[in-house]
Design a protein around this motif. Sequence first.
Motif, PDB file in Angstrom:
ATOM      1  N   SER A  96      27.766  34.449  43.929  1.00 16.07           N
ATOM      2  CA  SER A  96      28.856  34.907  43.067  1.00 16.07           C
ATOM      3  C   SER A  96      28.654  36.358  42.631  1.00 16.07           C
ATOM      4  O   SER A  96      29.617  37.121  42.508  1.00 16.07           O
ATOM      5  CB  SER A  96      28.967  34.000  41.836  1.00 16.07           C
ATOM      6  OG  SER A  96      27.769  34.050  41.072  1.00 16.07           O
ATOM      7  N   GLN A  97      27.402  36.747  42.411  1.00 17.19           N
ATOM      8  CA  GLN A  97      27.120  38.133  42.036  1.00 17.19           C
ATOM      9  C   GLN A  97      27.452  39.080  43.184  1.00 17.19           C
ATOM     10  O   GLN A  97      27.959  40.180  42.963  1.00 17.19           O
ATOM     11  CB  GLN A  97      25.644  38.271  41.637  1.00 17.19           C
ATOM     12  CG  GLN A  97      25.310  37.633  40.300  1.00 17.19           C
ATOM     13  CD  GLN A  97      23.817  37.632  40.021  1.00 17.19           C
ATOM     14  OE1 GLN A  97      22.990  37.587  40.933  1.00 17.19           O
ATOM     15  NE2 GLN A  97      23.463  37.659  38.734  1.00 17.19           N
ATOM     16  N   THR A 128      31.201  39.397  43.386  1.00 23.48           N
ATOM     17  CA  THR A 128      31.640  40.270  42.290  1.00 23.48           C
ATOM     18  C   THR A 128      31.370  41.732  42.616  1.00 23.48           C
ATOM     19  O   THR A 128      32.194  42.608  42.341  1.00 23.48           O
ATOM     20  CB  THR A 128      30.920  39.888  40.982  1.00 23.48           C
ATOM     21  OG1 THR A 128      31.238  38.541  40.635  1.00 23.48           O
ATOM     22  CG2 THR A 128      31.334  40.811  39.844  1.00 23.48           C
ATOM     23  N   GLN A 168      34.050  42.887  44.949  1.00 21.15           N
ATOM     24  CA  GLN A 168      35.305  43.093  44.229  1.00 21.15           C
ATOM     25  C   GLN A 168      35.261  44.378  43.399  1.00 21.15           C
ATOM     26  O   GLN A 168      36.233  45.142  43.360  1.00 21.15           O
ATOM     27  CB  GLN A 168      35.598  41.899  43.318  1.00 21.15           C
ATOM     28  CG  GLN A 168      36.946  41.979  42.597  1.00 21.15           C
ATOM     29  CD  GLN A 168      38.109  41.901  43.557  1.00 21.15           C
ATOM     30  OE1 GLN A 168      38.360  40.872  44.168  1.00 21.15           O
ATOM     31  NE2 GLN A 168      38.838  43.008  43.719  1.00 21.15           N
ATOM     32  N   ASP A 169      34.113  44.637  42.748  1.00 24.04           N
ATOM     33  CA  ASP A 169      33.971  45.860  41.951  1.00 24.04           C
ATOM     34  C   ASP A 169      34.098  47.101  42.830  1.00 24.04           C
ATOM     35  O   ASP A 169      34.724  48.093  42.444  1.00 24.04           O
ATOM     36  CB  ASP A 169      32.623  45.864  41.229  1.00 24.04           C
ATOM     37  CG  ASP A 169      32.562  44.830  40.110  1.00 24.04           C
ATOM     38  OD1 ASP A 169      33.635  44.365  39.684  1.00 24.04           O
ATOM     39  OD2 ASP A 169      31.435  44.504  39.677  1.00 24.04           O
ATOM     40  N   ASN A 197      43.721  43.103  40.016  1.00 28.96           N
ATOM     41  CA  ASN A 197      43.192  43.726  41.219  1.00 28.96           C
ATOM     42  C   ASN A 197      44.320  44.181  42.129  1.00 28.96           C
ATOM     43  O   ASN A 197      45.240  43.410  42.417  1.00 28.96           O
ATOM     44  CB  ASN A 197      42.303  42.738  41.981  1.00 28.96           C
ATOM     45  CG  ASN A 197      41.143  42.250  41.143  1.00 28.96           C
ATOM     46  OD1 ASN A 197      40.577  43.007  40.364  1.00 28.96           O
ATOM     47  ND2 ASN A 197      40.764  40.989  41.312  1.00 28.96           N
ATOM     48  N   THR A 251      42.502  41.808  46.136  1.00 26.56           N
ATOM     49  CA  THR A 251      41.582  40.752  45.711  1.00 26.56           C
ATOM     50  C   THR A 251      40.797  40.235  46.901  1.00 26.56           C
ATOM     51  O   THR A 251      41.370  39.939  47.952  1.00 26.56           O
ATOM     52  CB  THR A 251      42.351  39.591  45.056  1.00 26.56           C
ATOM     53  OG1 THR A 251      43.081  40.090  43.932  1.00 26.56           O
ATOM     54  CG2 THR A 251      41.385  38.505  44.589  1.00 26.56           C
TER      55      THR A 251
END
Length: 393
Positions: free
Chosen positions: A244-245, A248, A251-252, A266, A269
């Motif tokens: 998940s990190q 993320t 996405q960042d 977003n 996405t």
Amino acid sequence: MGLSINTNVAALNAYRNLSTTQNDLSKSLEKLSSGFRINRAADDAAGLAISEGMRSQIGGIKMGVRNAQDGISLVQTAEGALNETHSILQRMRDLSVQAANGGSLNAEAKGNIQTEITQLKQELGRIADTTTFNGKKLLDGNYAGGTFQVGANVGETITVSVSQGMSAGSLGVEGVDVTSATSGVAVAQTTASAAGTAGVVTVAGTTDFTTLSEKFDGLSGTVALGNKSLDLSTVKFAAGSSASQRLTAIQDAVNSKLGTVAGGGNAVTVAATATGLTFTQQVAPTADNLATSKLVGAQATGADGAITAIDAAIKKVSSTRSDLGAVQNRFEHTINNLNVAVENLSASESRIRDTDMAAEMVTFTRSQILSQAGTAMLAQAKSIPQGVLQLLQ
């Protein structure tokens, strides 16, 4: 000096001077007949080296002028095609404005208008696909980084790019339909890369991306939105980061490069699937978003939406033509500068290598007179030993 017959010193002296004069006379004749002061390295070794260097520069600059002229031809080819693209878009806009006059048009009339618009969209695609220069397509959105060598040395280049595709899809007018009652779209969904190919972006290291397991090593591919793009290989993860990190972090990175929409959502996405990562674009039906989006979808429908989309497309074409015009002006200034450089370098090389005909003619005349005088004196010197005969009588 005594009177001797075995060694005629005067004749030897006259012969030596005559030989030197003949050598000078021969060199003068060579320079006058060739027009060059330097015909071989022995004439002026340093001057020869300097002038050969200048010749290299002159030849390279002349070729640079030709290359710049090729650049102008390419730009004119692209810009000339865009002139017709502009005309097509203006016609499409006129038709859309006509279709917006719903109070006087029935469904059949709007259908006839849409028929012409459809043909015009196809022509936009044909122009984008067939406009080429020496086999290279110019308007399909992939002519980026065309480099022209406009100087004699490495790095003296001008780059021409036409990154905006000029097909109906790339311009955002593929979905224009004046017969529809809707205007604009709330969501357009696709995946895209810099090359404009829809599909799943691949990830190196594994084939199961549902959980982005720890064996996941890195990304490859590009996500593009308008004139912004993200190279996925640049995304970094902290050691030991969870699935998940990592998602993320991706996405960042996407948000940082491609931006967000109003309200903090977003713009694009990212999601993980069993076959790869997918990227979904969220598009609000505004003129700005329609103008910058390269992702295809069910774009502006209805007469009002068509006008908005076509206005955005006209701006894109205008911007591209403006860029091409600026590059053409740059090429023309470059050619003027290079021609001046050729003129000045040629003058410098001429001063080193070419014969000053007037000065050399003076030298030739002097050598010619000395040659005639030397010949006469050699004849006189030969007669000196004959005086011994007077002593023997």
